[in-house]
Design an enzyme around this catalytic site. Structure first.
Site, short mmCIF file in Angstrom:
data_model
loop_
_atom_site.label_atom_id
_atom_site.label_comp_id
_atom_site.label_asym_id
_atom_site.label_seq_id
_atom_site.Cartn_x
_atom_site.Cartn_y
_atom_site.Cartn_z
N TYR A 133 8.90 -14.32 2.46
CA TYR A 133 8.28 -13.97 1.18
C TYR A 133 9.22 -14.29 0.02
O TYR A 133 8.86 -14.98 -0.93
CB TYR A 133 7.93 -12.48 1.20
CG TYR A 133 7.24 -11.97 -0.05
CD1 TYR A 133 5.98 -12.43 -0.41
CD2 TYR A 133 7.84 -11.00 -0.84
CE1 TYR A 133 5.33 -11.93 -1.54
CE2 TYR A 133 7.22 -10.50 -1.97
CZ TYR A 133 5.95 -10.97 -2.32
OH TYR A 133 5.33 -10.48 -3.44
N LYS A 144 8.73 -17.32 -2.80
CA LYS A 144 8.59 -17.07 -4.24
C LYS A 144 9.70 -17.77 -5.02
O LYS A 144 9.49 -18.22 -6.14
CB LYS A 144 8.62 -15.56 -4.51
CG LYS A 144 7.38 -14.83 -4.03
CD LYS A 144 6.16 -15.16 -4.88
CE LYS A 144 4.94 -14.34 -4.43
NZ LYS A 144 3.75 -14.61 -5.23
N TYR A 149 7.93 -28.68 -12.69
CA TYR A 149 6.75 -29.24 -13.38
C TYR A 149 6.94 -29.14 -14.89
O TYR A 149 6.53 -30.03 -15.63
CB TYR A 149 5.47 -28.50 -12.96
CG TYR A 149 4.76 -29.17 -11.81
CD1 TYR A 149 5.32 -29.15 -10.53
CD2 TYR A 149 3.56 -29.83 -12.00
CE1 TYR A 149 4.68 -29.78 -9.48
CE2 TYR A 149 2.91 -30.46 -10.94
CZ TYR A 149 3.48 -30.42 -9.69
OH TYR A 149 2.84 -31.05 -8.64
N THR A 184 3.90 -2.38 -7.85
CA THR A 184 2.75 -1.95 -8.63
C THR A 184 1.75 -1.28 -7.69
O THR A 184 1.61 -1.70 -6.55
CB THR A 184 2.12 -3.16 -9.34
OG1 THR A 184 3.12 -3.76 -10.17
CG2 THR A 184 0.93 -2.77 -10.19
N ARG A 197 2.20 -0.63 2.12
CA ARG A 197 3.15 -0.45 1.02
C ARG A 197 3.41 1.04 0.85
O ARG A 197 2.59 1.88 1.21
CB ARG A 197 2.59 -1.07 -0.25
CG ARG A 197 2.49 -2.58 -0.11
CD ARG A 197 2.13 -3.26 -1.39
NE ARG A 197 0.83 -3.88 -1.32
CZ ARG A 197 0.44 -4.87 -2.12
NH1 ARG A 197 1.24 -5.34 -3.04
NH2 ARG A 197 -0.77 -5.39 -2.00
#
Ligand SMILES: NC(=O)c1ccc[n+]([C@@H]2O[C@H](COP(=O)([O-])OP(=O)(O)OC[C@H]3O[C@@H](n4cnc5c(N)ncnc54)[C@H](O)[C@@H]3O)[C@@H](O)[C@H]2O)c1
Length: 344
Positions: free
Chosen positions: A146, A150, A160, A176, A187
């Site tokens: 993960y 990221k 880009y 969150t 979570r």
């Protein structure tokens, strides 16, 4: 605006879709439903200006007909049990998926927003974490699928921008929570709430002294929209800078739910970050954004939402499993599908 929301059937993505539609924007939601739920988009189906496409953003180039003003890339497994269960899919979403998302935005001259994560800081040795801290990530540990996906997603987004001058923005989201999370997503907030409501022991990893900061979803989505409609590149941290130990969080959840569940301690998973708190100075200054909802209020609203779904909460098995590091029996490398979703 007409906004393509990748991962729009997930927890944050569906809140973002709802907020954009409520503001009068049009939304094309693309999702492979690997960790999201079709029901998250049910309130939008049939509404003018909303389209749903079932597709994997890592499978092939994305094509959306008609004008597109912005592409928001939230498509990635995000909870630890999800990305441990789907390590290669997580790497593919962050790498190939993000490249396809950037190409889609470039084709339309649209702004591109990447939902990155506080996990790029790994187990941080700078506290609180400002955006110019480069992080402390174990590139071969179980969380790396993960974290590194990221980090690559951020790198390719900046490439880009540098190579083609694309209009891009990166936000690093800290924990969150809120209505719309899957009760079984593993979570910490959902685990504590479902365990408390079911009368099961609250699972604490380690001694519970590790800290996290928890942002209520409405605050976070306000930040996403502010970044989407700005010209800032970032990266910008989005999160609530109030820091709680996991033990304190458990106690607030017990208080808000009125539960008498005991606490149960388990070994700390490998590479679990010990401290997390965003420095949100940049987001405050550049977007005029800061969280407004307190943990008590946010948890009260979230618990209310979970209470209204007793069957789902009861079915959420207590999660005490750590990351799966042994080969899964019968596990196969997923073969990429080459189909490109096309919308008319
Ligand atoms: N919620 C948080 O606390 C948090 C924190 C940091 C970063 N984020 C980031 O925000 C984004 C959304 O997180 P979330 O909490 O809503 O997670 P989520 O799992 O609820 O949503 C992710 C969505 O992406 C979809 N998806 C995954 N891989 C895909 C693919 N290859 N193609 C198409 N769709 C795909 C899933 O089906 C799901 O609907 C993620 O990118 C996550 O990394 C979230």
């Amino acid at each position: 605006m007409r906004v393509v929301v990748l991962g729009g059937a997930g927890f944050l993505g569906s809140h973002l879709c709802g907020t954009l539609l409520a503001a009068g924007d049009e939304v094309v939601c693309i999702d492979n439903l690997s960790t999201g739920r079709r029901t998250n988009t049910t309130p939008f189906l049939g509404r003018p200006g909303f389209e749903f496409v079932h597709a994997d953003i890592a499978a092939g180039p994305l094509c959306v007909r008609g004008a597109v003003d912005a592409v928001a890339n939230l498509a990635s497994p995000a909870s630890p049990p999800d990305y441990h269960r789907m390590p290669l899919e997580t790497l593919a979403a962050g790498s190939r998926g993000t490249e396809h998302a950037l190409q889609l935005a470039a084709q339309h001259g649209a702004r591109f927003l990447l939902a990155s994560t506080s996990e790029v800081y790994g187990d941080p040795d700078v506290h609180p974490q400002p955006e110019d801290y480069w992080g402390n990530v174990n590139s071969v540990g179980p969380r790396s699928v993960y974290d590194e996906a990221k980090r690559y997603a951020e790198a390719v987004t900046m490439a880009y921008r540098r190579q083609f001058g694309d209009d891009v923005g990166i936000v690093r989201i800290f924990n969150t929570y809120g209505p719309g999370m899957r009760p079984e997503d593993g979570r910490v907030v959902t685990s504590f709430i479902t365990q408390a409501l079911n009368g099961d022991p609250l699972t604490i990893y380690g001694d519970g002294s590790q800290t996290r900061s928890f942002c209520y979803v409405d605050d976070l989505v306000r930040g996403l929209v502010a970044m989407l409609t700005s010209t800032e590149t970032g990266p910008l941290n989005l999160g609530n800078p109030v820091e709680w130990t996991v033990l304190e969080l458990a106690r607030i959840v017990l208080e808000v739910t009125g539960s008498t569940s005991p606490l149960e301690f388990h070994p700390l998973p490998q590479d679990d970050p010990t401290r997390r708190r965003p420095d949100i100075g940049r987001a405050r200054r550049l977007l005029g954004w800061q969280p407004e909802i307190s943990a008590h209020e946010g948890l009260r609203r979230t618990v209310e939402w979970f209470r209204a779904r007793p069957a789902e909460v009861a079915a959420a098995a207590p999660s005490v499993a750590g990351p799966q590091v042994e080969p899964r029996p019968g596990a196969r490398i997923p073969s990429p599908r080459r189909s490109a979703p096309v919308l008319s």
